[in-house]
Structures are given as structure tokens and as C-alpha cells.
Design a protein around this motif. Structure first.
Motif, PDB file in Angstrom:
ATOM      1  N   GLY A  69       8.337   6.835  -8.743  1.00  6.09           N
ATOM      2  CA  GLY A  69       8.751   5.869  -9.620  1.00  6.09           C
ATOM      3  C   GLY A  69       9.714   6.150 -10.381  1.00  6.09           C
ATOM      4  N   HIS A  70      10.874   5.190 -10.530  1.00  6.60           N
ATOM      5  CA  HIS A  70      11.970   5.327 -11.415  1.00  6.60           C
ATOM      6  C   HIS A  70      12.414   4.058 -11.866  1.00  6.60           C
ATOM      7  CE1 HIS A  70      15.866   6.355 -13.306  1.00  6.60           C
ATOM      8  NE2 HIS A  70      15.207   7.153 -14.029  1.00  6.60           N
ATOM      9  N   LEU A 103       4.344   5.611  -5.635  1.00 10.06           N
ATOM     10  CA  LEU A 103       4.250   5.357  -6.946  1.00 10.06           C
ATOM     11  C   LEU A 103       3.082   6.182  -7.964  1.00 10.06           C
ATOM     12  CD1 LEU A 103       5.329   1.691  -7.551  1.00 10.06           C
ATOM     13  CD2 LEU A 103       6.802   3.602  -7.562  1.00 10.06           C
ATOM     14  N   LEU A 104       2.235   6.198  -7.267  1.00 16.08           N
ATOM     15  CA  LEU A 104       0.988   7.131  -7.757  1.00 16.08           C
ATOM     16  C   LEU A 104       1.243   8.545  -7.744  1.00 16.08           C
ATOM     17  CD1 LEU A 104      -2.253   5.132  -6.620  1.00 16.08           C
ATOM     18  CD2 LEU A 104      -1.264   5.290  -8.913  1.00 16.08           C
ATOM     19  N   ASP A 121       0.876  -1.303   0.081  1.00 18.65           N
ATOM     20  CA  ASP A 121       0.067   0.017  -0.155  1.00 18.65           C
ATOM     21  C   ASP A 121       0.949   1.142  -0.081  1.00 18.65           C
ATOM     22  OD1 ASP A 121      -2.361  -1.431  -0.038  1.00 18.65           O
ATOM     23  OD2 ASP A 121      -2.523  -1.478   2.058  1.00 18.65           O
ATOM     24  N   SER A 122       1.946   1.454   0.707  1.00 21.25           N
ATOM     25  CA  SER A 122       2.807   2.506   0.812  1.00 21.25           C
ATOM     26  C   SER A 122       3.555   2.811  -0.457  1.00 21.25           C
ATOM     27  CB  SER A 122       3.656   2.348   2.086  1.00 21.25           C
ATOM     28  OG  SER A 122       3.143   2.208   3.192  1.00 21.25           O
TER      29      SER A 122
END
Length: 121
Positions: free
Chosen positions: A29-30, A24-25, A18-19
Motif C-alpha cells: 500500500g502507498h 496491503l497487509l 480479500d485480495s
């Protein structure tokens, strides 16, 4: 600003599903396209061993030179507490965060404990 600090441009996260999904949302993220497609996040579940968590911690804090901040769920940091408590480098900064199922406990936070030691009589 030193060259090493200037080159650090990413957040990394070691957390529960969940975290990590939430972060990421939010856009952290990469995934590197070159070579082995290194990513800046690691999802920990009940099947993840402490050795895997420790390996991700070492990768983000020692191996990778592009991570500025490492976010780690506090209940996951507890599994590798000896690593988190002995980490003394300025970069990446390590921040322990709560998760949906595990509330934040300031008594366990290594950064907060260091600050308290500095300001205690």
C-alpha cells in the motif's frame, strides 16, 4: 535501464476486498500525500461498475508513471478483457491473479496466451 523503468517503484492492485487486504497487509500500500491522495490499490465489489474498473486500469497503466507491476484478479480482468488483451506495453507488467472465490484459469490469461503463441509451431 531506462529512466522510465527506473522511476517505476510501486505495485498496484485491482482486486476484490480479500485480495487487496492481503496485499496491503503484505506491505504494497502507498498513498501519495500531495494533492488528491492517489493510492495504488482499488477495491472492486458488486457495486463497482465496469467503467470504474476500466478507469482504475487506465490510471495505473497510462496515467501513473510510478507503477511497475499491476496485479488484477482474473475474474475482474474478465470484465475489462478487451483492455487487458490489447495492452502491449512493457511497463507496468500486468499479472492476473486468482482470488479466494474464483480459481485461476490459464486459458483466460492474456500473458500466457501470448507466450503460447510465441512458442507454437
Amino acid at each position: 535501464m531506462s529512466k522510465t523503468a527506473k522511476d517505476r517503484q510501486f505495485l498496484a492492485v485491482i482486486g476484490d476486498e480479500d485480495s487487496v487486504t492481503g496485499l496491503l497487509l503484505a506491505g504494497i500500500g502507498h498513498i501519495e500525500e500531495s494533492g488528491e491522495k492517489k493510492k495504488n490499490f482499488s477495491v472492486v465489489d458488486t457495486k463497482t461498475s465496469n467503467e470504474d474498473i476500466e478507469a482504475a486500469f487506465i490510471e495505473y497503466t497510462e496515467t501513473r508513471k510510478d507503477i511497475a507491476v499491476l496485479l488484477i484478479n482474473q475474474h475482474i480482468a474478465d470484465k475489462i478483457r478487451f483492455r487487458v488483451d490489447t495492452y502491449t506495453q512493457a511497463f507496468p507488467a500486468i499479472l492476473e491473479i486468482p482470488s479466494k472465490d474464483h480459481p485461476y484459469d490459464p486459458e483466460k490469461d492474456s500473458v500466457l496466451r501470448r507466450v503460447r503463441r510465441l512458442f507454437s509451431d
